[in-house]
Enzyme design. Structure first.
Site, PDB file in Angstrom:
ATOM      1  N   TYR A 142       0.858  -1.188   0.000  1.00  0.00           N
ATOM      2  CA  TYR A 142       0.000   0.000   0.000  1.00  0.00           C
ATOM      3  C   TYR A 142       0.900   1.246   0.000  1.00  0.00           C
ATOM      4  O   TYR A 142       1.214   1.810   1.047  1.00  0.00           O
ATOM      5  CB  TYR A 142      -0.893   0.032   1.236  1.00  0.00           C
ATOM      6  CG  TYR A 142      -2.016  -0.975   1.279  1.00  0.00           C
ATOM      7  CD1 TYR A 142      -2.367  -1.728   0.171  1.00  0.00           C
ATOM      8  CD2 TYR A 142      -2.746  -1.172   2.447  1.00  0.00           C
ATOM      9  CE1 TYR A 142      -3.402  -2.650   0.226  1.00  0.00           C
ATOM     10  CE2 TYR A 142      -3.787  -2.087   2.510  1.00  0.00           C
ATOM     11  CZ  TYR A 142      -4.101  -2.824   1.396  1.00  0.00           C
ATOM     12  OH  TYR A 142      -5.141  -3.728   1.450  1.00  0.00           O
ATOM     13  N   GLY A 181     -18.156  -2.970  -3.219  1.00  0.00           N
ATOM     14  CA  GLY A 181     -18.838  -3.977  -4.019  1.00  0.00           C
ATOM     15  C   GLY A 181     -18.080  -4.272  -5.304  1.00  0.00           C
ATOM     16  O   GLY A 181     -16.842  -4.380  -5.298  1.00  0.00           O
TER      17      GLY A 181
END
Length: 302
Positions: free
Chosen positions: A69, A222
């Site tokens: 990250y 999602g």
């Protein structure tokens, strides 16, 4: 930092091995830029540090991160180190290995013998002498293959004292069984949210039966995954949000948390208001009818 607000009565707690965490945690992926990894504009350093410190004040004691990250000028692990060290005694930092990125940002996947280097990179960046939880993040190409050699290498690092607990990520129930035959597993971290497939729901139930934490990612985004949630959401989700006077993101988090007491949330944000909303989602209770209606949504309609 200001005194911590205890949110556990509202959110509940669960065990990660021998460590107790509040069920709403924090994901560090979005701390480094406006888009994950190196595709956006770098975040303001002080703002990201402020979000991390505020998360702890709100009762978050479970942070999910990774050495990969990072953007051109920001590293999530180093931001966590700067913001929170010396670390609170009850803080659990979970990281993941197998994927990696070189200094140019290009992705690569570690061989079993290279996992030690990835673990040591996380240790250095976080300023720790051990890692609380390390997830073996399985590549999409290995979703139906064996993970035994890689998980066995992590088990050796755990036995050597570099890692306290092991988890697995992006896996099948068969891979969970393979890992558990090698060493104890404390959590499964998979994509999960409204519109989850029957296979995904079965794995979540299995984790509950085994007493393992199930830690969904992309619960808010999602199908958008790293790109984030869509600009507009399904009307059924919006209707529930209006009924409760909350955001659709809070509805998605609440629905996910109500899948079982063993489900933990790790929503990520670099915005203080969104952070407060995410933490408050742990106290949001959806009715049986609302839960059933949202559960019936198909993946392409979520």
């Amino acid at each position: 930092m200001s005194p911590r607000t205890n949110t556990s009565p509202a959110t509940g707690t669960w065990q990660l091995g021998d460590q107790t965490v509040n069920r709403v945690g924090f994901g560090a992926m979005r701390l480094t830029g406006t888009a994950p990894f190196d595709r956006g504009v770098p975040r303001d350093r002080d703002r990201s540090i402020g979000v991390l410190r505020r998360a702890i004040e709100l009762g978050v004691n479970h942070i999910d991160t990774a050495a990969f990250y990072f953007s051109a000028t920001r590293s999530a692990n180093e931001l966590i180190n700067r913001a929170l060290a010396p670390y609170p005694e009850d803080l659990v930092i979970t990281t993941k290995v197998w994927p990696g990125r070189d200094p140019s940002g290009a992705w690569w996947w570690a061989a079993p013998t290279q996992l030690r280097g990835q673990v040591e990179e996380n240790l250095r960046q976080l300023g720790r002498d051990h890692l609380d939880v390390v997830n073996l993040r399985v590549p999409p190409s290995r979703r139906t293959g064996s993970i035994g050699e890689h998980f066995g290498a992590l088990a050796e690092l755990r036995d050597a004292g570099h890692i306290r607990h092991l988890g697995i990520s992006n896996v099948t129930s068969e891979q969970l069984a393979e890992a558990r035959a090698i060493a104890p597993v404390v959590c499964v971290q998979n994509p999960y949210g409204i519109g989850a497939s029957s296979e995904d729901r079965a794995l979540l139930r299995l984790c509950g039966e085994l007493g393992l934490a199930f830690v969904p990612f992309f619960a808010i985004a999602g199908p958008g995954r790293e790109a984030g949630p869509a600009a507009s959401d399904h009307e059924a989700v919006c209707a529930v949000a209006r009924a409760h006077g909350v955001s659709v993101a809070q509805v998605r988090l609440a629905w996910t948390l109500q899948q079982g007491p063993h489900v933990l949330a790790i929503p990520g944000t670099s915005d203080l208001d969104h952070l407060a909303q995410n933490v408050a989602s742990g106290a949001l209770r959806l009715s049986e009818d609302e839960m059933a209606g949202l559960t019936s949504l198909r993946p392409d309609g979520a």
